[in-house]
Design a protein around this motif. Structure first.
Motif, short mmCIF file in Angstrom:
data_model
loop_
_atom_site.label_atom_id
_atom_site.label_comp_id
_atom_site.label_asym_id
_atom_site.label_seq_id
_atom_site.Cartn_x
_atom_site.Cartn_y
_atom_site.Cartn_z
N ARG A 177 0.86 -1.19 0.00
CA ARG A 177 0.00 0.00 0.00
C ARG A 177 0.89 1.23 0.00
N THR A 178 0.31 2.34 -0.35
CA THR A 178 1.06 3.58 -0.18
C THR A 178 1.25 3.78 1.32
N ALA A 179 2.25 4.58 1.68
CA ALA A 179 2.53 4.82 3.11
C ALA A 179 1.29 5.37 3.80
N GLU A 180 0.59 6.24 3.08
CA GLU A 180 -0.60 6.86 3.67
C GLU A 180 -1.71 5.83 3.90
N ASP A 181 -1.91 4.96 2.90
CA ASP A 181 -2.95 3.93 3.05
C ASP A 181 -2.60 2.96 4.17
N GLN A 182 -1.29 2.60 4.24
CA GLN A 182 -0.88 1.64 5.28
C GLN A 182 -1.07 2.26 6.67
N ARG A 183 -0.80 3.58 6.75
CA ARG A 183 -1.00 4.25 8.04
C ARG A 183 -2.46 4.19 8.47
N ALA A 184 -3.35 4.37 7.50
CA ALA A 184 -4.78 4.33 7.83
C ALA A 184 -5.17 2.92 8.27
N VAL A 185 -4.62 1.91 7.60
CA VAL A 185 -4.92 0.53 7.98
C VAL A 185 -4.35 0.24 9.38
N ASP A 186 -3.11 0.72 9.62
CA ASP A 186 -2.49 0.49 10.94
C ASP A 186 -3.32 1.13 12.06
N GLU A 187 -3.92 2.25 11.74
CA GLU A 187 -4.77 2.91 12.73
C GLU A 187 -5.94 2.00 13.10
N GLY A 188 -6.50 1.35 12.08
CA GLY A 188 -7.62 0.43 12.31
C GLY A 188 -7.19 -0.82 13.06
N THR A 189 -6.05 -1.39 12.66
CA THR A 189 -5.62 -2.64 13.29
C THR A 189 -5.07 -2.41 14.70
N GLY A 190 -4.76 -1.16 15.02
CA GLY A 190 -4.30 -0.84 16.37
C GLY A 190 -5.35 -1.14 17.43
N TRP A 191 -6.59 -1.28 16.99
CA TRP A 191 -7.68 -1.58 17.92
C TRP A 191 -7.92 -3.09 18.06
N LEU A 192 -7.12 -3.86 17.34
CA LEU A 192 -7.34 -5.31 17.32
C LEU A 192 -6.22 -6.05 18.04
N ALA A 193 -6.55 -7.23 18.55
CA ALA A 193 -5.51 -8.14 19.08
C ALA A 193 -5.99 -9.56 18.82
N LEU A 194 -5.06 -10.39 18.36
CA LEU A 194 -5.41 -11.79 18.09
C LEU A 194 -4.86 -12.68 19.19
N ARG B 145 -1.09 -11.71 4.37
CA ARG B 145 -1.43 -11.40 2.98
C ARG B 145 -2.00 -9.99 2.86
N LEU B 146 -2.78 -9.57 3.87
CA LEU B 146 -3.39 -8.24 3.82
C LEU B 146 -2.48 -7.17 4.47
N SER B 147 -1.26 -7.58 4.86
CA SER B 147 -0.31 -6.65 5.52
C SER B 147 -0.96 -5.94 6.71
N LEU B 148 -1.52 -6.76 7.60
CA LEU B 148 -2.18 -6.19 8.78
C LEU B 148 -1.28 -6.36 9.99
N ASN B 149 -0.96 -5.25 10.63
CA ASN B 149 -0.12 -5.30 11.83
C ASN B 149 -1.03 -5.42 13.05
N VAL B 150 -1.35 -6.66 13.36
CA VAL B 150 -2.25 -6.91 14.49
C VAL B 150 -1.42 -7.49 15.64
N GLU B 151 -1.63 -6.97 16.83
CA GLU B 151 -0.89 -7.50 17.98
C GLU B 151 -1.29 -8.96 18.23
N LEU B 152 -0.28 -9.82 18.39
CA LEU B 152 -0.54 -11.24 18.67
C LEU B 152 -0.37 -11.48 20.16
N ARG B 153 -1.34 -12.16 20.76
CA ARG B 153 -1.25 -12.47 22.20
C ARG B 153 -1.31 -13.97 22.38
N ASN B 154 -0.20 -14.53 22.81
CA ASN B 154 -0.10 -15.98 22.96
C ASN B 154 -0.87 -16.42 24.21
N ALA B 155 -1.90 -17.24 23.98
CA ALA B 155 -2.75 -17.68 25.10
C ALA B 155 -2.50 -19.14 25.45
#
Ligand SMILES: N[C@@H](CCC(=O)N[C@@H](CS)C(=O)NCC(=O)O)C(=O)O
Length: 131
Positions: A34-51, A69-79
């Motif tokens: 993605r463009t840097a700007e688009d990736q920033r917007a996606v990162d803002e959304g994924t910042g609210w998620l945790a797997l 594949r979708l280049s999503l930076n989602v926090e991973l929490r090992n349970a």
């Protein structure tokens, strides 16, 4: 007998785990660019998620692949191990089952989404090319 079966499956899991993890890392899909700007917007959304996940769980690997594949930076929490993440998943999510996506909202509400297919559908709809 039950004890032996439990030992058998525990051993099997210990043997298979490194192969599952290695297989995941060796065949990680290239993420979309993605463009840097688009990736920033996606990162803002994924910042609210945790797997919440187990590293070698095949259902979790399926979800992590989609995130790659979708280049999503989602926090991973090992349970897998006893500890904070496992306790939180049980207490707030309702049960220890992975994968589970924690979706927080700006108003403080939190949704706990179980089932790999439902998590993937959510991610595809929100962050995929059609989302
Ligand atoms: N249908 C579920 C299956 C998930 C599943 O079975 N996860 C296992 C780990 S691989 C688990 O959490 N087992 C614990 C339990 O069911 O209590 C999905 O697709 O997410």
């Amino acid at each position: 007998m039950r004890f032996l079966i439990r030992i058998f499956f525990r051993t099997l899991r210990r043997v298979l785990t490194p192969f599952m993890i290695a297989g995941y890392h060796l065949s990680r899909p290239r993420g979309i660019q993605r463009t840097a700007e688009d990736q920033r917007a996606v990162d803002e959304g994924t910042g609210w998620l945790a797997l919440y996940h187990f590293p070698a769980c095949p259902f979790c690997i399926k979800v992590r692949r989609v995130m790659d594949r979708l280049s999503l930076n989602v926090e991973l929490r090992n349970a897998l191990q006893p500890g904070e993440h496992r306790q939180t998943l049980e207490r707030e999510g309702g049960r220890i089952k992975v994968p589970c996506l924690r979706i927080a909202a700006e108003d403080g509400r939190v949704q706990w989404l179980y089932e790999s297919d439902d998590i993937i559908a959510y991610l595809e709809e929100r962050f995929g090319s059609s989302g």
